[in-house]
Design a protein around this motif. Sequence first.
Motif, PDB file in Angstrom:
ATOM      1  N   ALA A 244       0.674  -0.790   0.001  1.00 43.99           N
ATOM      2  CA  ALA A 244      -0.226  -0.189   0.101  1.00 43.99           C
ATOM      3  C   ALA A 244       1.161   1.053  -0.092  1.00 43.99           C
ATOM      4  O   ALA A 244       0.498   1.977  -0.495  1.00 43.99           O
ATOM      5  N   VAL A 245       2.319   0.846   1.030  1.00 37.08           N
ATOM      6  CA  VAL A 245       2.662   2.645   0.669  1.00 37.08           C
ATOM      7  C   VAL A 245       3.264   2.310  -0.548  1.00 37.08           C
ATOM      8  O   VAL A 245       4.073   3.768  -1.089  1.00 37.08           O
ATOM      9  N   GLY A 246       3.968   1.422  -1.413  1.00 36.89           N
ATOM     10  CA  GLY A 246       4.329   1.461  -2.585  1.00 36.89           C
ATOM     11  C   GLY A 246       3.509   2.464  -3.827  1.00 36.89           C
ATOM     12  O   GLY A 246       3.396   3.446  -4.547  1.00 36.89           O
ATOM     13  N   GLU A 247       1.855   2.194  -3.792  1.00 35.54           N
ATOM     14  CA  GLU A 247       0.977   2.295  -3.914  1.00 35.54           C
ATOM     15  C   GLU A 247       0.298   4.151  -3.832  1.00 35.54           C
ATOM     16  O   GLU A 247       0.663   4.644  -5.097  1.00 35.54           O
ATOM     17  N   VAL A 248       1.023   4.035  -2.744  1.00 35.39           N
ATOM     18  CA  VAL A 248       0.699   5.856  -1.738  1.00 35.39           C
ATOM     19  C   VAL A 248       1.923   6.427  -3.152  1.00 35.39           C
ATOM     20  O   VAL A 248       1.488   7.688  -3.523  1.00 35.39           O
ATOM     21  N   ALA A 249       3.252   6.063  -2.664  1.00 41.51           N
ATOM     22  CA  ALA A 249       4.007   6.833  -3.397  1.00 41.51           C
ATOM     23  C   ALA A 249       4.510   7.092  -5.343  1.00 41.51           C
ATOM     24  O   ALA A 249       4.205   7.832  -5.215  1.00 41.51           O
ATOM     25  N   LEU A 250       3.885   5.976  -5.486  1.00 38.44           N
ATOM     26  CA  LEU A 250       4.016   6.304  -7.043  1.00 38.44           C
ATOM     27  C   LEU A 250       2.331   7.125  -7.397  1.00 38.44           C
ATOM     28  O   LEU A 250       2.684   8.027  -8.266  1.00 38.44           O
ATOM     29  N   GLN A 251       1.224   7.247  -6.450  1.00 35.41           N
ATOM     30  CA  GLN A 251       0.272   8.081  -6.344  1.00 35.41           C
ATOM     31  C   GLN A 251       0.427   9.545  -6.234  1.00 35.41           C
ATOM     32  O   GLN A 251      -0.106  10.550  -7.077  1.00 35.41           O
ATOM     33  N   ILE A 252       1.022  10.132  -5.051  1.00 35.60           N
ATOM     34  CA  ILE A 252       1.681  11.041  -4.914  1.00 35.60           C
ATOM     35  C   ILE A 252       2.721  11.796  -5.916  1.00 35.60           C
ATOM     36  O   ILE A 252       2.211  12.250  -6.400  1.00 35.60           O
ATOM     37  N   LEU A 253       3.605  10.769  -6.375  1.00 39.49           N
ATOM     38  CA  LEU A 253       4.568  11.193  -7.502  1.00 39.49           C
ATOM     39  C   LEU A 253       3.723  11.694  -8.949  1.00 39.49           C
ATOM     40  O   LEU A 253       4.021  12.800  -9.146  1.00 39.49           O
ATOM     41  N   ARG A 254       3.045  10.843  -8.984  1.00 35.64           N
ATOM     42  CA  ARG A 254       1.909  11.014 -10.387  1.00 35.64           C
ATOM     43  C   ARG A 254       1.091  12.563 -10.407  1.00 35.64           C
ATOM     44  O   ARG A 254       1.074  12.941 -11.076  1.00 35.64           O
TER      45      ARG A 254
END
Length: 340
Positions: A244-254
């Motif tokens: 979940a942290v990985g997905e959140v980090a990617l979403q924040i970057l986008r």
Amino acid sequence: MGSTRVRIAIDAMGGDNAPAEIVAGALRAQEELEAEVLLVGDPQQVEAALKHHGHASPIEVVPSEGTIEMEEEPLPALRRKPKASINVAMDLVKRGRADAVVSAGHSGAAMAAALLRLGRLSGIERPAIGAVLPTMIAGKPVLILDVGANVDCRPTFLEQFALMGTIYSQYVLGNTDPKVGLLNIGEEPNKGNELAIQTHQLLQENPAIPFIGNAEGRDVLSGHFDVIVCDGFAGNVLLKFAEAVGEVALQILREELPRGLHGKAGVTLLRPNLKRIKQRMDHAEHGGGLLLGVAGVCIISHGSSQSPTIFNAARLAKDAIDNQVLDRIRSSYEKPAVSS
């Protein structure tokens, strides 16, 4: 072993995106890994998916009837549905028609079917699911086990997980001198619950395990450890939180990168970097978890797996076979651990 190709039985009916995404990943595996894939599933549905993808190379479809649904209790369902896809896939390994099984279906059913059909390796009391996660050091992943096979554990189980994890880290992940840690709430040997304290002592006393001490939550992705052992309850929570942290980090970057000084032009320039970031953080890149401790190679993938995950799961299975992980675990229990 000569020129014999690795044969991988893929449960085409397991997972949220079956059979279309499973078939797509299987086709890519057969083409790129030089492996022979056996697709296990309902012939009509699998053939329709094959036709949709316009596959060129021949691929064998092994008929099955039904699947184990996520809400079903694994053992009763496996007995009630002897021709379910996961049962048929495990039988292929048992009969020597396949070298490995890949499934994105009911993980409890996959583990139960492996135990019922293949059995445990000698000396192993409980199998464990090992998951590979990225760390702060590029190219240096960490193997965490168990991540869900055993909610309740005894110290001897964790000791066996550590030994199996050491072997896997050495021969598949390429760590010549792997460092093993025990997940705990503090670095000191006397920290944690009774399970942690007793396990710490066992790991410290076993010369076959390169144990360097307790690993706190902040250490898991630091790159200081190559293998971290824990019970399946803590491991499963840890795995899902990390994903979940990985997905959140990617979403924040986008969301945030286009707001920078150069806006969308900057994002275009950074696209190759973003792709590499996604590859390092995305659990799909690792394919799934290897069920260590059963007498066969079995990869359990995410229920939401799409074709890249299935391809990577097949690659993971091939790596385990090519590096003779099962034989190495067997031999570690046949010889005294003190031999060097």
